[in-house]
Design an enzyme around this catalytic site. Structure first.
Site, PDB file in Angstrom:
ATOM      1  N   ASN A  10      20.475  44.632  12.752  1.00 45.93           N
ATOM      2  CA  ASN A  10      20.649  46.169  13.296  1.00 45.93           C
ATOM      3  C   ASN A  10      21.348  46.109  14.717  1.00 45.93           C
ATOM      4  O   ASN A  10      20.373  45.871  15.681  1.00 45.93           O
ATOM      5  CB  ASN A  10      19.623  46.847  12.876  1.00 45.93           C
ATOM      6  CG  ASN A  10      19.763  48.389  13.439  1.00 45.93           C
ATOM      7  OD1 ASN A  10      20.975  48.945  14.040  1.00 45.93           O
ATOM      8  ND2 ASN A  10      19.065  48.917  13.144  1.00 45.93           N
ATOM      9  N   ARG A  95      23.033  46.661   9.144  1.00 43.63           N
ATOM     10  CA  ARG A  95      23.060  48.249   9.274  1.00 43.63           C
ATOM     11  C   ARG A  95      24.585  48.536   9.866  1.00 43.63           C
ATOM     12  O   ARG A  95      24.636  48.120  10.799  1.00 43.63           O
ATOM     13  CB  ARG A  95      21.810  48.862  10.150  1.00 43.63           C
ATOM     14  CG  ARG A  95      21.957  50.191   9.984  1.00 43.63           C
ATOM     15  CD  ARG A  95      20.668  50.638  10.791  1.00 43.63           C
ATOM     16  NE  ARG A  95      20.707  52.169  10.654  1.00 43.63           N
ATOM     17  CZ  ARG A  95      19.288  52.788  10.845  1.00 43.63           C
ATOM     18  NH1 ARG A  95      18.476  52.233  11.285  1.00 43.63           N
ATOM     19  NH2 ARG A  95      19.569  54.119  10.875  1.00 43.63           N
ATOM     20  N   HIS A 183      21.622  59.015   8.841  1.00 36.13           N
ATOM     21  CA  HIS A 183      20.283  59.000   8.594  1.00 36.13           C
ATOM     22  C   HIS A 183      20.125  58.521   7.292  1.00 36.13           C
ATOM     23  O   HIS A 183      19.201  58.750   6.276  1.00 36.13           O
ATOM     24  CB  HIS A 183      19.190  59.951   8.803  1.00 36.13           C
ATOM     25  CG  HIS A 183      18.776  60.138  10.180  1.00 36.13           C
ATOM     26  ND1 HIS A 183      18.526  61.318  11.139  1.00 36.13           N
ATOM     27  CD2 HIS A 183      18.643  59.175  11.395  1.00 36.13           C
ATOM     28  CE1 HIS A 183      18.337  61.033  12.223  1.00 36.13           C
ATOM     29  NE2 HIS A 183      18.313  59.914  12.671  1.00 36.13           N
ATOM     30  N   SER A 213      13.323  60.359  17.443  1.00 32.60           N
ATOM     31  CA  SER A 213      14.076  60.568  18.603  1.00 32.60           C
ATOM     32  C   SER A 213      15.737  61.159  18.083  1.00 32.60           C
ATOM     33  O   SER A 213      16.001  61.744  18.915  1.00 32.60           O
ATOM     34  CB  SER A 213      14.040  59.360  19.396  1.00 32.60           C
ATOM     35  OG  SER A 213      14.554  58.032  18.801  1.00 32.60           O
ATOM     36  N   GLY A 214      16.116  60.584  17.060  1.00 25.29           N
ATOM     37  CA  GLY A 214      17.079  61.155  16.586  1.00 25.29           C
ATOM     38  C   GLY A 214      16.574  61.781  15.407  1.00 25.29           C
ATOM     39  O   GLY A 214      15.866  61.515  14.880  1.00 25.29           O
ATOM     40  N   ARG A 243      19.761  64.420  22.531  1.00 24.62           N
ATOM     41  CA  ARG A 243      21.042  64.917  22.138  1.00 24.62           C
ATOM     42  C   ARG A 243      20.843  66.609  21.670  1.00 24.62           C
ATOM     43  O   ARG A 243      19.577  66.828  21.406  1.00 24.62           O
ATOM     44  CB  ARG A 243      21.448  64.368  20.790  1.00 24.62           C
ATOM     45  CG  ARG A 243      22.017  62.924  20.982  1.00 24.62           C
ATOM     46  CD  ARG A 243      22.374  62.311  19.555  1.00 24.62           C
ATOM     47  NE  ARG A 243      21.290  61.210  19.328  1.00 24.62           N
ATOM     48  CZ  ARG A 243      21.053  60.656  18.399  1.00 24.62           C
ATOM     49  NH1 ARG A 243      21.802  61.073  16.980  1.00 24.62           N
ATOM     50  NH2 ARG A 243      20.218  59.751  17.968  1.00 24.62           N
ATOM     51  N   MET A 286       8.407  63.181  22.672  1.00 22.26           N
ATOM     52  CA  MET A 286       7.460  64.276  22.051  1.00 22.26           C
ATOM     53  C   MET A 286       6.221  64.170  22.569  1.00 22.26           C
ATOM     54  O   MET A 286       5.683  65.288  23.033  1.00 22.26           O
ATOM     55  CB  MET A 286       7.727  64.328  20.775  1.00 22.26           C
ATOM     56  CG  MET A 286       7.158  65.560  20.041  1.00 22.26           C
ATOM     57  SD  MET A 286       7.691  67.138  20.691  1.00 22.26           S
ATOM     58  CE  MET A 286       8.908  67.462  19.722  1.00 22.26           C
ATOM     59  N   GLY A 330       9.270  59.269  13.261  1.00 26.78           N
ATOM     60  CA  GLY A 330       8.036  59.257  14.535  1.00 26.78           C
ATOM     61  C   GLY A 330       7.327  60.357  14.438  1.00 26.78           C
ATOM     62  O   GLY A 330       6.043  60.503  14.284  1.00 26.78           O
ATOM     63  N   ILE A 331       8.034  61.748  14.571  1.00 23.67           N
ATOM     64  CA  ILE A 331       7.351  62.946  15.005  1.00 23.67           C
ATOM     65  C   ILE A 331       6.901  63.290  13.677  1.00 23.67           C
ATOM     66  O   ILE A 331       5.845  63.897  13.477  1.00 23.67           O
ATOM     67  CB  ILE A 331       8.354  64.003  15.660  1.00 23.67           C
ATOM     68  CG1 ILE A 331       8.891  63.638  17.016  1.00 23.67           C
ATOM     69  CG2 ILE A 331       7.792  65.326  15.689  1.00 23.67           C
ATOM     70  CD1 ILE A 331      10.159  64.463  17.547  1.00 23.67           C
ATOM     71  N   GLU A 333       5.962  61.864  10.883  1.00 19.92           N
ATOM     72  CA  GLU A 333       4.706  61.217  10.373  1.00 19.92           C
ATOM     73  C   GLU A 333       3.627  61.111  11.305  1.00 19.92           C
ATOM     74  O   GLU A 333       2.388  61.170  10.541  1.00 19.92           O
ATOM     75  CB  GLU A 333       5.332  59.597  10.201  1.00 19.92           C
ATOM     76  CG  GLU A 333       6.154  59.267   9.344  1.00 19.92           C
ATOM     77  CD  GLU A 333       7.103  57.994   9.467  1.00 19.92           C
ATOM     78  OE1 GLU A 333       6.270  56.922   9.862  1.00 19.92           O
ATOM     79  OE2 GLU A 333       8.223  57.551   9.048  1.00 19.92           O
ATOM     80  N   GLU A 381      13.806  52.382   7.017  1.00 16.57           N
ATOM     81  CA  GLU A 381      15.092  52.422   6.692  1.00 16.57           C
ATOM     82  C   GLU A 381      15.463  51.021   6.559  1.00 16.57           C
ATOM     83  O   GLU A 381      16.255  50.525   5.770  1.00 16.57           O
ATOM     84  CB  GLU A 381      15.791  53.004   7.828  1.00 16.57           C
ATOM     85  CG  GLU A 381      15.637  54.328   8.003  1.00 16.57           C
ATOM     86  CD  GLU A 381      15.930  54.821   9.595  1.00 16.57           C
ATOM     87  OE1 GLU A 381      17.037  55.102   9.761  1.00 16.57           O
ATOM     88  OE2 GLU A 381      15.049  54.722  10.311  1.00 16.57           O
TER      89      GLU A 381
HETATM   90  P1  ADP Z   1      13.804  56.333  16.339  1.00 12.20           P
HETATM   91  O1  ADP Z   1      13.556  55.291  15.408  1.00 12.20           O
HETATM   92  O2  ADP Z   1      14.899  57.366  16.119  1.00 12.20           O
HETATM   93  O3  ADP Z   1      14.082  55.774  17.760  1.00 12.20           O
HETATM   94  P2  ADP Z   1      11.157  57.304  15.864  1.00 12.20           P
HETATM   95  O4  ADP Z   1      11.308  57.485  14.545  1.00 12.20           O
HETATM   96  O5  ADP Z   1      10.312  56.122  16.308  1.00 12.20           O
HETATM   97  O6  ADP Z   1      12.767  57.217  16.581  1.00 12.20           O
HETATM   98  O7  ADP Z   1      10.543  58.435  16.590  1.00 12.20           O
HETATM   99  C1  ADP Z   1      10.283  58.583  17.863  1.00 12.20           C
HETATM  100  C2  ADP Z   1       9.788  59.879  18.440  1.00 12.20           C
HETATM  101  O8  ADP Z   1       8.493  59.857  17.651  1.00 12.20           O
HETATM  102  C3  ADP Z   1       9.403  60.119  19.997  1.00 12.20           C
HETATM  103  O9  ADP Z   1      10.108  61.209  20.306  1.00 12.20           O
HETATM  104  C4  ADP Z   1       8.180  60.048  19.942  1.00 12.20           C
HETATM  105  O10 ADP Z   1       7.545  60.732  21.079  1.00 12.20           O
HETATM  106  C5  ADP Z   1       7.468  60.524  18.432  1.00 12.20           C
HETATM  107  N1  ADP Z   1       6.300  60.259  18.192  1.00 12.20           N
HETATM  108  C6  ADP Z   1       5.851  59.145  17.822  1.00 12.20           C
HETATM  109  N2  ADP Z   1       4.171  59.447  17.620  1.00 12.20           N
HETATM  110  C7  ADP Z   1       4.136  60.704  17.854  1.00 12.20           C
HETATM  111  C8  ADP Z   1       2.828  61.535  17.899  1.00 12.20           C
HETATM  112  N3  ADP Z   1       1.759  60.995  17.590  1.00 12.20           N
HETATM  113  N4  ADP Z   1       3.087  62.554  18.177  1.00 12.20           N
HETATM  114  C9  ADP Z   1       4.087  63.356  18.411  1.00 12.20           C
HETATM  115  N5  ADP Z   1       5.110  62.477  18.398  1.00 12.20           N
HETATM  116  C10 ADP Z   1       5.215  61.192  18.355  1.00 12.20           C
END
Ligand code: ADP
Length: 402
Positions: A10, A95, A183, A213-214, A243, A286, A330-331, A333, A381
């Site tokens: 990736n 990817r 996605h 984050s996305g 974004r 976040m 991330g957020i 889950e 993914e």
């Molecule tokens: P990407 O793969 O797009 O880089 P992720 O899916 O890892 O991103 O998500 C990252 C986001 O998830 C960040 O904004 C991070 O703050 C948020 N995040 C991760 N754990 C938590 C949590 N326990 N509470 C709130 N936000 C979280």
């Protein structure tokens, strides 16, 4: 131990992520190592972990040693050759962000496919060149090894035409100005996982919310994408870490005509400086915003919630009501607080939340009798890519593909 391995790549502008899977005697894939070189061109750093998460390699580099993705993949290749000395590299899966309108599935990359993917660079100038650079380097070093491209856009090719259009003159549609959606590998993973966690839901109307984050949301009917919040680029839809999400195009005209922003300025503003970071002035993360007492941090969270809730309403309308809602990334889950707030805003859909299950992280976070089932499903993914890669390698061996 099996000698046959598959490499997954990736490649981005500032990082190269890779993983190696061993193919067991029963053709089961097992993760062997996962690694990444990040800080390409700034502070290059390699870290590789094995399946137990033990670090098997870690190193800093001078900028000139790894100043671009080609050098990163050269270095990773040398390291992998040494670590997997006796292994037979069966295939490399990549990817690739954009598959345009032609690729609704992963594809074996030959000269013609590579040329077609190069044509898509203007549609994803920040990612596609790096994805293709990695394919090119592998082709130079190991021309006999099949390479498979797995696309972020492919899952959405089932969109009906209405979800593919912008209300612009047709010539722009013909030249590629369409709603591609992104996605896709994450949504494909969710669609593939749903039959196992909830067979009833797998055939129904589901909104999947990939909130990382996305961030984007996808309306699925029986596991197929009908609509999604991202469109021509990964900028549209809900606000993200850096974004803005949906933006009145008039704002862009104003920024260009009245504020004198160039294309490069706009790109930086829209991809790196907006969203949660732009609104809060504090962070794109976040977790940091949730811990902050700054009013703008709270405002940024409220803005995020407002637009996620609004888009859930919009996609529910597209689906004519929903049977399920899935949180992922991330957020989605990891934050029970954000999930609870979103679900509060969606109560009108008939969702009855199991508050304890939500705090525990699910997997099901709605009450048994809730008319709309809500699940937390961790996305993977990168797991989709080795699966697709292996499937295409076997088809190639059997002569089903070139
Ligand atoms: P990407 O793969 O797009 O880089 P992720 O899916 O890892 O991103 O998500 C990252 C986001 O998830 C960040 O904004 C991070 O703050 C948020 N995040 C991760 N754990 C938590 C949590 N326990 N509470 C709130 N936000 C979280």
């Amino acid at each position: 131990m099996s000698r046959r391995i598959i490499l997954i790549v990736n490649a981005g502008s500032s990082s190269l992520k890779f993983s190696v899977f061993r193919l067991g005697d029963t053709d089961i894939l097992q993760l062997a190592v996962r690694g990444q070189i990040d800080g390409i061109g700034t502070r290059p750093h390699l870290c590789v972990k094995d399946v137990t998460s033990a670090v098997v390699a870690e190193r800093d580099f001078a900028i000139i040693e790894i100043s671009n993705v080609q050098q990163a993949i050269w270095f990773a290749g040398d390291w992998l050759n040494e670590y997997f000395q006796d292994a037979q590299l069966l295939a490399v899966g990549h990817r690739v962000v954009h598959g345009g309108t032609d690729y609704s599935h992963p594809v074996l990359v030959d000269e013609a496919v590579f040329a077609a993917l190069e044509q898509l660079i203007p549609l994803a100038p920040l990612h596609q060149p790096h994805n293709l650079a990695a394919i090119r380097v592998v082709r130079e070093v190991q021309p006999q090894v099949p390479q498979i491209a797995c696309f972020d856009t492919a899952f959405h090719r089932t969109h009906p035409q209405i979800a593919d259009l912008y209300a612009l003159p047709w010539k722009y549609y013909a030249s590629g100005v369409r709603r591609y959606g992104f996605h896709g590998l994450s949504y494909e993973y969710i669609a593939a996982t749903l039959p196992k966690v909830s067979p009833a839901l797998a055939g129904g109307r589901v909104i999947a919310a990939h909130l990382g984050s996305g961030a984007s949301l996808c309306a699925m009917q029986a596991g197929k994408s009908l609509d999604s919040t991202m469109g021509f680029s990964p900028l549209d839809g809900v606000p993200m870490g850096t974004r803005p999400g949906a933006l009145d195009p008039g704002v862009l005209l104003y920024l260009i005509n009245e504020c004198g922003l160039s294309g490069a300025d706009l790109e930086k503003l829209l991809y790196r400086e907006s969203g949660l970071l732009g609104l809060s002035g504090i962070s794109n993360d976040m977790r940091v915003l949730m811990e902050s007492r700054e009013p703008r941090a709270q405002l940024a969270i409220e803005y995020f919630l407002h637009y996620v809730i609004k888009q859930i309403g919009a996609l529910a309308a597209v689906l004519g009501g929903i049977d399920g809602l899935v949180f992922t990334a991330g957020i989605g889950e990891h934050s029970p607080v954000i999930r609870a707030r979103i679900l509060q805003g969606c109560a009108w859909l008939g969702i009855s939340v199991d508050a304890e299950a939500n705090v525990r992280g699910g997997p099901r976070i709605s009450m048994e009798d809730s008319p709309v089932a809500v699940w937390v499903i961790p996305t993977d993914e990168e797991w989709m890519i080795p699966r697709h890669t292996l499937a295409l390698v076997f088809k190639k061996e059997k002569g089903y593909v070139n």
